[in-house]
Design an enzyme around this catalytic site. Sequence first.
Site, PDB file in Angstrom:
ATOM      1  N   LYS A 103      -4.027   2.971  -2.751  1.00 27.01           N
ATOM      2  CA  LYS A 103      -5.256   3.659  -2.933  1.00 27.01           C
ATOM      3  C   LYS A 103      -4.814   5.299  -2.647  1.00 27.01           C
ATOM      4  O   LYS A 103      -4.642   5.421  -1.328  1.00 27.01           O
ATOM      5  CB  LYS A 103      -6.384   3.077  -2.410  1.00 27.01           C
ATOM      6  CG  LYS A 103      -6.660   1.722  -2.823  1.00 27.01           C
ATOM      7  CD  LYS A 103      -8.010   1.224  -2.179  1.00 27.01           C
ATOM      8  CE  LYS A 103      -8.070  -0.038  -2.826  1.00 27.01           C
ATOM      9  NZ  LYS A 103      -7.114  -1.119  -2.084  1.00 27.01           N
TER      10      LYS A 103
ATOM     11  N   ASP B 297       0.834  -1.166   0.122  1.00 25.35           N
ATOM     12  CA  ASP B 297       0.082  -0.066   0.011  1.00 25.35           C
ATOM     13  C   ASP B 297       0.834   1.127   0.203  1.00 25.35           C
ATOM     14  O   ASP B 297       2.067   1.210   0.363  1.00 25.35           O
ATOM     15  CB  ASP B 297      -0.626   0.009   1.368  1.00 25.35           C
ATOM     16  CG  ASP B 297      -1.939  -1.146   1.196  1.00 25.35           C
ATOM     17  OD1 ASP B 297      -2.173  -1.492   0.059  1.00 25.35           O
ATOM     18  OD2 ASP B 297      -2.470  -1.363   2.136  1.00 25.35           O
TER      19      ASP B 297
ATOM     20  N   MET C 259      -8.868   7.337   8.742  1.00 23.38           N
ATOM     21  CA  MET C 259      -9.313   7.997   7.395  1.00 23.38           C
ATOM     22  C   MET C 259     -10.476   9.172   7.385  1.00 23.38           C
ATOM     23  O   MET C 259     -11.320   9.261   6.456  1.00 23.38           O
ATOM     24  CB  MET C 259      -9.653   6.997   6.350  1.00 23.38           C
ATOM     25  CG  MET C 259      -8.497   5.772   6.341  1.00 23.38           C
ATOM     26  SD  MET C 259      -9.040   4.516   5.250  1.00 23.38           S
ATOM     27  CE  MET C 259      -9.919   3.643   6.435  1.00 23.38           C
TER      28      MET C 259
END
Length: 462
Positions: free
Chosen positions: A271, A249, A384
């Site tokens: 991402k 990631d 997040m």
Amino acid sequence: MGLYPLFADLTGLPVLVVGGGHVAERKTAALLSAGAKVRVGAPSLTPALMQQVEENKIEHLPGAFQPAWLDDVWLVIAATDDHALNADVAANAEARRILANVVDAPALSRFQVPAMVDRTPLTVAISTGGAAPVIARRVRETLETELDHALGPLTALAQRYRTRITQRWPDLAERRAFYDWLHDGPVMNLLRNARPDEAERVLLEALDAKEPASRKGSVLLVGAGPGDPGLLTLRALRALNQADVILHDSLVSEPVLALARRDAERIDVGKRCGGRHTQQEQIHQLLLEQAQAGRLVVRLKGGDPFVFGRGGEEMEFLHQHGIAFEIVPGVTAAVACAAYAGVPLTHRGHARSVHLLTGHGKESLDAMDWPALAQDHQTLAVYMGVARLDEFTQRLLEHGRRPDTPFVIIENGTLPQQRVVRGVLQELPAHAKEHAIHPPALLIVGEVAAMANEHAWFGRLG
């Protein structure tokens, strides 16, 4: 080579330890673990040694050292704090041609006790010939991190079937290839996963097969932790050193990636908000293709694979397609970032529970139980959530969370550029804008967040 290395079988043999203190206690324990019949000679013994005497695990020779103590022993260790006495023990042993070790006196010793890495029946011994024991200890520490604990059961299994392996592959090159498969393939993985019966079955199938066993690919879903490479688990470090290919990631830090095997292929499947975005379906296909090609694949995720890391989805996909996998947990961001900001997630006086939440997307916010989250004396750890701090704050306040509830935002937690921004809930959106907070950042809301005011110990405070 200054010393001749050997491994002595002391099972059932009498050995002598002169000295009754803590050093003698340590030496006695090591000799007992090797199966020796230990005699300890000293005027007095530590309580632990005396207990072993009472339990008939060792024999006590009371009083001052006598040369007769050396009768019929195979080796001796002098472990007193009296240099003259230790030298006398060594001299008497030399006259009888008995190997002697004098603790912290290599010049008087005929053998050295090495630093050891124990993966019984596999044993690794490290010695500097008594020149620098601390260096030997540091080398041992390094090897402890690199040598898988499953090597012990693997070695024992290979020992049990050694005759059959030799008969099945009389050609040395073919036999070496089989041992490589044994170490790199499913047998080792099954032992690592505490499945010894299955490991033995796979070994027996390979022994009975007409064709040599071929290596099958597998996947390790590995938690890389929050960024500080020092927070990697030993299992994660070993996985990085074994990987043929690493799918990582964007949140995995460069210092962590730097610990990987140098020739491993790296594929960035991160991402990123507003940037390049790898679809989850693409990641699934990459995992499948690489594993089917016979490669060991490490799927490296920031934090823990099973905490907002979609590791569960990847596990299900691999299972559906018959790909062997393992899960290597990591230190999740809530635990690590809170600790690096001096914030305990639970505290007897301030927080009875912890909620791990994700603020990624409106759907996540709509699904939350806001009346429950607005209760006092609980900690909210929000992953997040930077893009939706306004809405998050508004909903908490609307459902009754106190406006003066403390918060902290930890940006780039555990990394050298970490920042900790503090305040109270009603000021949260304004503080975040004032300090230009950007992902990755973790939000903690709750009474415990106030502890960052006095106890934050790492990085910058905002």
